[in-house]
Design an enzyme around this catalytic site. Sequence first.
Site, mmCIF file in Angstrom:
data_model
loop_
_atom_site.group_PDB
_atom_site.id
_atom_site.type_symbol
_atom_site.label_atom_id
_atom_site.label_comp_id
_atom_site.label_asym_id
_atom_site.label_seq_id
_atom_site.Cartn_x
_atom_site.Cartn_y
_atom_site.Cartn_z
ATOM 1 N N GLY A 1 0.801 -1.223 0.000
ATOM 2 C CA GLY A 1 0.000 0.000 0.000
ATOM 3 C C GLY A 1 0.834 1.274 0.000
ATOM 4 C CG ASN B 1 -7.614 -10.604 6.387
ATOM 5 O OD1 ASN B 1 -8.588 -11.066 5.814
ATOM 6 N ND2 ASN B 1 -7.446 -10.678 7.695
ATOM 7 C CB CYS C 1 -6.850 -36.099 20.460
ATOM 8 S SG CYS C 1 -6.941 -36.561 18.723
#
Length: 632
Positions: free
Chosen positions: A25, A114, A169
């Site tokens: 940007g 993102n 687990c």
Amino acid sequence: MAFDPQTAHSIATAKVFMVGAGGIGCELLKNLLLTGFRDIQLIDLDTIEVSNLNRQFLFRSEHVGKPKAEIAAQSGLELCPEAKITFYHESVIQAKFNVKFFSQFDLVLNALDNAAARSHVNRMCLAADRPLIESGSSGYLGNCKAIFKGKTECFDCQPPAPQKTFPGCTIRNTPSEPIHCIVWAKHLFNQLFGEADPDQDVSPNTADPSLLVDGQNGTGHHNGAPHQNGSSPTGIASTVAISTREQAVSCGYNAITLFEKLFRDDIAYLLSMEKLWEKRRKPVVLDVQAILREPQPLDSDRSNGDGGSAAGDHEDKRVWGIGENARVFIRSVRGLKASLEKLGNLVWDKDDEVAMDFVTAVANLRSSCFGIPTLSRYDIKQMAGNIIAAVASTNAIVAGFIICNAVQVLRGNQSGCYNIITRMFRDAVPAIAPKRRIRTTGVSRLDVPRPGCVSCSERVEIGIKLRIASITVKEFEEKVVKGYLKMSAPDVELDDASGKIIISSDDTGEGKNRDKPLAFFGIQDGTRLKCEDSLLDDYEVTVTLHNDDHLAEDTLFLPLDAHVEGELAQPTVEPFEQAKGIKRKLEEEILTPGMSGNKRVALLASNSDAASEPNGNGNGLSEDVIDMSHRF
């Protein structure tokens, strides 16, 4: 940059929306102003961090902590006072930034890191029928392409690989890789100092499926229930009786007590689950008192073989010994406790020194228990923060490509827009000290929309394989609807006469049914769900659920081939043939007699006589260096 009068006028009067004011940007805003763009609106939710200053050149040390969008706009106006720059310090995924908002712009430029936001902007531009220049960078890898509704593939036509997840687990009971211990350490941080999430419990999981033997687990408990008296078979206080946070509070966050609980008592409890270790290496308990009694090695005594590093290496790249990990754990627990008392619940941040020390020490101590290699603080930070080092040169090159495509869009020359890929290579000469360079490895025509794309197809129906009896509404919403379908504010209901609502965008996220399995709502194999995004009126996907109890343990769901209603343009040329055609055209231009210098395409590769076979980059082009500047 010189343009013909008509192009210069189009650039000066164009209204541009720039999404993202970070690495790409900053370079992009500078390029826009120098190119002649004068009406720019930009948005970014982030604030400036110290780590941004080495590449995001619009920011200075005095700007740390301030909004990126605001400071970028101020710096841009200093560079070009006559420009009109409007900034928004907020998320682009909001109802206020709707289709009407996007419709006011001539061009939208993505400079985001993102995936969820990129997908949202992609869908908003499709709904508003506005051209989007999509871009991204990851280390030396860079990409830029234009997206036109109904004519080219959109961002979601080629979805990124899903982020790797791990079974609970495995994280809680049987870690086998460093990343398992790092994830466990981050979960522990949230349990002790942050917003506790039941899905991130770090206590041994007695409901581990591998423990089941004729309806009982390896500890003799039915269905994973703890002993009624709250103690383990070894006499150790049960780790599942009360939460980790409650145990920490009850001992006043005593670091020694927490160490003994996590790396002695919990490990001993896991050892009591004998079935877990029939085909696995057993973990070992750690004795904190014995560890602390060991003498600390001097810096000069540390070596690579003993977990240290040679002199001159960066401190963060040195692997700590077990004693140092224990001491850092104790020190960081005390520091985080003080922050918790002062600020309330904490949020883990890779740039927070104390929080990073905590995760490093915890991950290494747990690795020591399970015989897993320990890592340096630097390596753990990269993995914990999913970090790929940003490269300023890549960002600058990608920002330049964005401008090239943007100018072609404003000229109305869609055929002049390209999908451009860059990556790093090393010079072969001199062989002794090869230099890193960034090379354009792919320049190809934009592909047509992919049939079945969940974003740009007219109507989409997809199938999903999952375990209907076990997947919860929360998991379905977060992983399937928001994660895979990219919906920001989803509404999900049964696609039948009842129209029963399963997920509502008005829900605050604390609905009492979110932790219940889909089967609770009468959903079964073959059930169809209608999914809509409340932020987009025309984004609807019908999902058919297929029950599959034999999915891999680490697979929550598996998408099936999509089906699209309505006809879409099909590729007239196979991608590889299309790539060869583009290259032949470029070669013809190179060999055209009388071509002026600024019209020359430099083809700098030894194998420039023919296109190579597809090379795994997905572009089907040989790794040639192609200077496309004559086209812009």
